[in-house]
Design an enzyme around this catalytic site. Structure first.
Site, PDB file in Angstrom:
ATOM      1  CE  LYS A  83      -4.355   1.012   2.326  1.00 39.34           C
ATOM      2  NZ  LYS A  83      -5.046   0.890   3.621  1.00 39.34           N
TER       3      LYS A  83
HETATM    4  C1  E4P Z   1      -8.362   1.879   3.628  1.00 36.32           C
HETATM    5  O1  E4P Z   1      -7.572   1.144   3.111  1.00 36.32           O
HETATM    6  C2  E4P Z   1      -8.193   2.529   4.918  1.00 36.32           C
HETATM    7  O2  E4P Z   1      -7.526   1.626   5.767  1.00 36.32           O
HETATM    8  C3  E4P Z   1      -9.502   2.832   5.588  1.00 36.32           C
HETATM    9  O3  E4P Z   1     -10.598   2.403   4.828  1.00 36.32           O
HETATM   10  C4  E4P Z   1      -9.637   4.178   6.175  1.00 36.32           C
HETATM   11  O4  E4P Z   1     -10.884   4.270   6.823  1.00 36.32           O
HETATM   12  P1  E4P Z   1     -11.226   5.435   7.833  1.00 36.32           P
HETATM   13  O5  E4P Z   1     -11.364   6.715   7.063  1.00 36.32           O
HETATM   14  O6  E4P Z   1     -12.539   5.020   8.445  1.00 36.32           O
HETATM   15  O7  E4P Z   1     -10.111   5.510   8.823  1.00 36.32           O
END
Ligand code: E4P
Length: 214
Positions: A83
């Protein structure tokens, strides 16, 4: 549409797997820190349990360091998706790592052209964060709609992974738009299965069954 769980908690991941809907996992440094365990311990246990893609995020911000970190993350398993944040250094790292055949999830996407750039650089997935848009009174799902439209125009194979999904409507809209993947916390995945009329109907059936002559 594939369902990923947005969690680094192995018990939650295992519970989602028991539901029969789990295709993969996304994590981020915040979710990792919440486990209270070390990163290698958590990453290894998730990658061992999950058969599908597991997104593990780099914490470097400079290209060569992101590349080195991404290569290291892949040692946790062949299902690791690296990522990478949507920055210019990130794009350079996406180009290099995807050129080595390493799948990339580009994270922190907030506008459609960022998703076009990530796709051109070689990303396997792009993650528009819909809930964080909603948090500032903008419609996050419009970004998803626009990315899908752009990708269809140019027959781009990068998958749209709807992230920061906070409630069932985000997931319903994603499915209606034809998003490839949604990632959501366990609580939201569980909410998808529930309906008050299902509960009322089941209660009535069970109550009536009690009235049967034995
Ligand atoms: C995605 O890969 C992120 O880990 C995640 O969806 C972020 O979510 P949040 O905005 O609820 O922290």
């Amino acid at each position: 549409m594939k369902f990923f769980i947005d969690s680094a908690n192995l018990e939650e991941i295992q519970e989602a797997d028991r539901l029969g809907v789990l295709d993969g996992v996304t994590t981020n440094p915040t979710l990792m820190a919440k486990t209270g365990k070390t990163f290698p311990e958590v990453a290894a246990s998730i990658c061992k349990f999950v058969k599908g893609p597991v997104s593990l995020e780099v914490i470097s911000t400079e290209c060569s360091q992101m590349v080195a970190e991404g290569e290291k993350l892949r040692e946790f398993g062949s299902n690791v998706v690296v990522k990478i944040p949507m920055t210019t250094e990130g794009l350079k790292a996406i180009k290099i790592l995807s050129g080595q055949g390493i799948p990339i999830n580009t994270t922190l996407i907030f506008q459609p052209i960022q998703a076009l750039l990530a796709a051109k650089a070689g990303a396997t997935y792009v993650s528009p964060f819909v809930g964080r848009h909603d948090d500032i009174a903008q419609d996050g799902m419009l970004v998803v709609r626009d990315i899908l439209q752009i990708y269809r125009h140019y027959d781009i194979q990068t998958q749209v992974l709807v992230a920061s999904a906070r409630h069932p409507i985000h997931i319903l809209e994603s499915a209606k738009m034809g998003a490839h993947v949604v990632t959501a916390p366990l609580k939201v995945i569980q909410q998808l299965a529930r309906h008050p009329l299902t509960d009322l109907g089941l209660k009535a059936f069970l109550d009536d069954w009690q009235k049967m002559k034995k």
